[in-house]
Enzyme design. Structure first.
Site, mmCIF file in Angstrom:
data_model
loop_
_atom_site.group_PDB
_atom_site.id
_atom_site.type_symbol
_atom_site.label_atom_id
_atom_site.label_comp_id
_atom_site.label_asym_id
_atom_site.label_seq_id
_atom_site.Cartn_x
_atom_site.Cartn_y
_atom_site.Cartn_z
ATOM 1 N N ARG A 25 -4.635 -13.031 -2.249
ATOM 2 C CA ARG A 25 -6.028 -12.762 -1.886
ATOM 3 C C ARG A 25 -6.775 -12.284 -3.119
ATOM 4 N NH1 ARG A 25 -5.798 -7.322 -2.405
ATOM 5 N NH2 ARG A 25 -3.944 -6.251 -1.637
ATOM 6 N N GLU A 45 15.434 -1.457 -4.137
ATOM 7 C CA GLU A 45 15.298 -1.814 -5.536
ATOM 8 C C GLU A 45 15.709 -0.633 -6.409
ATOM 9 O OE1 GLU A 45 11.253 -2.899 -6.199
ATOM 10 O OE2 GLU A 45 11.522 -4.956 -5.513
ATOM 11 N N LYS A 46 16.073 -0.920 -7.639
ATOM 12 C CA LYS A 46 16.316 0.120 -8.624
ATOM 13 C C LYS A 46 15.016 0.872 -8.868
ATOM 14 C CE LYS A 46 18.586 2.269 -11.975
ATOM 15 N NZ LYS A 46 19.719 3.173 -11.676
ATOM 16 N N HIS A 85 1.219 5.468 -4.384
ATOM 17 C CA HIS A 85 1.312 4.007 -4.514
ATOM 18 C C HIS A 85 -0.023 3.302 -4.277
ATOM 19 C CE1 HIS A 85 5.623 4.662 -4.666
ATOM 20 N NE2 HIS A 85 5.561 5.294 -3.499
ATOM 21 N N GLY A 113 0.787 -1.226 0.000
ATOM 22 C CA GLY A 113 0.000 0.000 0.000
ATOM 23 C C GLY A 113 0.819 1.275 0.000
ATOM 24 N N GLY A 114 2.111 1.179 -0.346
ATOM 25 C CA GLY A 114 2.944 2.370 -0.420
ATOM 26 C C GLY A 114 3.554 2.812 0.895
#
Length: 446
Positions: free
Chosen positions: A291, A200-201, A235, A164-165
């Site tokens: 889910r 991460e990139k 996000h 969820g960002g």
């Protein structure tokens, strides 16, 4: 087949599950907080049980209360919907230990995919490409700086237990990394009780592509195509569509078959979604949601397949109703998530609905638990409706969506309906030329 299912959720998804169960001849039990006593899912279910006060931690996240309700009403199974306890491996395990069927995947699969670092390494072993990143969690700022130098800026720091960002921060240089690292850990600790982060990139113009999947206990697995969820704010998905305007038929078939093969090897049971970032013709695995997704409706519109029905059937031990060649994609579908928020400031706007009219007509679907006079409580997520529109072509779908948004009336509160009208009028959206950063830039332009 189950005789009675308890739905451990609220709002439109609880109502969606009630409807699927009713069509299958299955009785339903709605659980609710004191704030949701007059909610639509409570009215439509065969039985209802109050499980606590308004706060989610005391009601919809109260595992003992949910299990007691299931025992009291004689339910066979528990459906978690999405959010709340739907991806809680401990809940899935406790449900099974108390003799109820959990309508979802095995607890070990939920646990494995719930840790984003472990999920990434696991999926890499199964052959999915991943975004270049750290090999594991980053315990100190020094580890983070070393990883950033190896990966190359810009980078994205993400919560290992996140979603969820929350706990997600970008950094474009060493100076920004220091603040991003501390903020990400702090947010992760507050949101998930776990401050582990990884790196991460940071891709410049990626699309967010997810593949809808299902597997059964007989070794079968298939995909229902992809959805494009790139229209996001902080996000959080705002608009989803299928098929993606950014993929061609060969790319669509390749990524769908690859994802289905992975969950077949994985021995996965139930519905799930594998999510990718897509840029310059390449897919990168980012996470798996174990889910039902909010946007499952988009896939239902282009396939004509009831995913909740299939989810329930699989949970009983039945094989899938379909083979891959039976899944046919027809036309185009777009979903708008309607929130009880100011359309510009995004301040939540709970309150009493004073006038409600849902759009209708061919190819128009509204999933919502609203009704005229209903009072939206301030205690839960602000999404109050989903408008899903289908057309033979994307252009027809867009025209139908425009008309439907104009028809939609939700009075008495502020909603994000005007925002959706603005978005779908933009040339970039009309042309399908957008990425995961597009909406933030659009909003920044005012």
């Amino acid at each position: 087949m189950f005789e009675k299912i308890l739905i451990a959720n609220r709002g439109e998804i609880a109502l969606r599950i009630v409807r699927a169960c009713r069509e299958m001849g299955i009785r339903t039990v709605a659980v609710h907080s004191t704030a949701d006593e007059s909610a639509m899912h409570v009215r439509f279910a065969d039985e209802s049980v109050c499980i606590g006060p308004p706060a989610a931690r005391d009601s919809y996240l109260n595992i003992p209360a949910i299990l007691s309700a299931a025992a009291l009403t004689g339910a066979d199974a528990i459906h978690p919907g999405y959010g709340f306890l739907s991806e809680n491996a401990q809940f899935a395990r406790i449900v099974a230990e108390h003799g109820f069927a959990f309508i979802g995947p095995a607890p070990e699969h939920i646990r494995l995919m719930g840790d984003k670092v472990t999920a990434k390494s696991t999926m890499r072993e199964f052959g999915l490409p991943t975004v270049p990143g750290s090999s594991g969690a980053l315990p100190t700022e020094e580890f983070a700086r070393a990883a950033a130098q190896k990966i190359g800026y810009p980078v994205l720091i993400k919560a290992a237990a996140g979603g969820g960002g929350k706990g997600m921060k970008a950094a474009f240089n060493d100076e920004e990394l220091r603040e991003a690292y501390q903020l990400a850990r702090s947010e992760a600790r507050a949101a998930f009780g776990n401050d582990d982060v990884y790196m991460e990139k940071y891709l410049v113009r990626p699309r967010h592509i997810e593949v809808q999947l299902i597997g059964d206990t007989h070794g079968n697995a298939l995909h229902f195509g992809e959805r494009d969820c790139s229209i996001q704010r902080r996000h959080q998905k705002v608009i989803e569509e299928a098929p993606s305007p950014g993929l061609n038929a060969d790319q669509r078939e390749m990524i769908g078959a690859l994802a289905a093969n992975v969950i077949r090897k994985f021995g996965y049971r139930g519905v799930g979604t594998i999510e990718f970032l897509y840029e310059d013709g390449k897919f990168y695995f980012i996470e798996m949601n174990t889910r039902l997704q909010i946007e499952h409706t988009v896939t239902e519109m282009i396939t004509g397949i009831d995913l909740v029905r299939e989810q329930i059937r699989v949970a009983t031990g039945l094989p899938l109703s379909y083979k891959q060649e039976d899944v046919q994609f027809q036309g185009h579908a777009i979903e708008c998530r309607i929130n009880a928020e100011h359309p510009e400031s995004f301040i939540p706007s709970p309150g009493k609905i004073a006038g409600y009219h849902a759009p209708g007509g061919l190819g128009v679907r509204v999933d919502s638990a609203l009704y005229d006079g209903y009072r939206i409580p301030p205690h839960y997520d602000s999404m109050i409706a989903k408008l899903i529109v289908h057309g033979a072509t994307r252009n027809e779908c867009l025209l139908r969506l425009k008309r439907s948004l104009e028809e939609f009336v939700i009075g008495g509160i502020q909603t994000t309906l005007p925002l959706h009208q603005r978005i779908i009028a933009q040339p970039d959206f009309i042309n399908g030329d957008y990425d995961i950063h597009w909406l933030e830039k659009f909003l920044g332009r005012g």
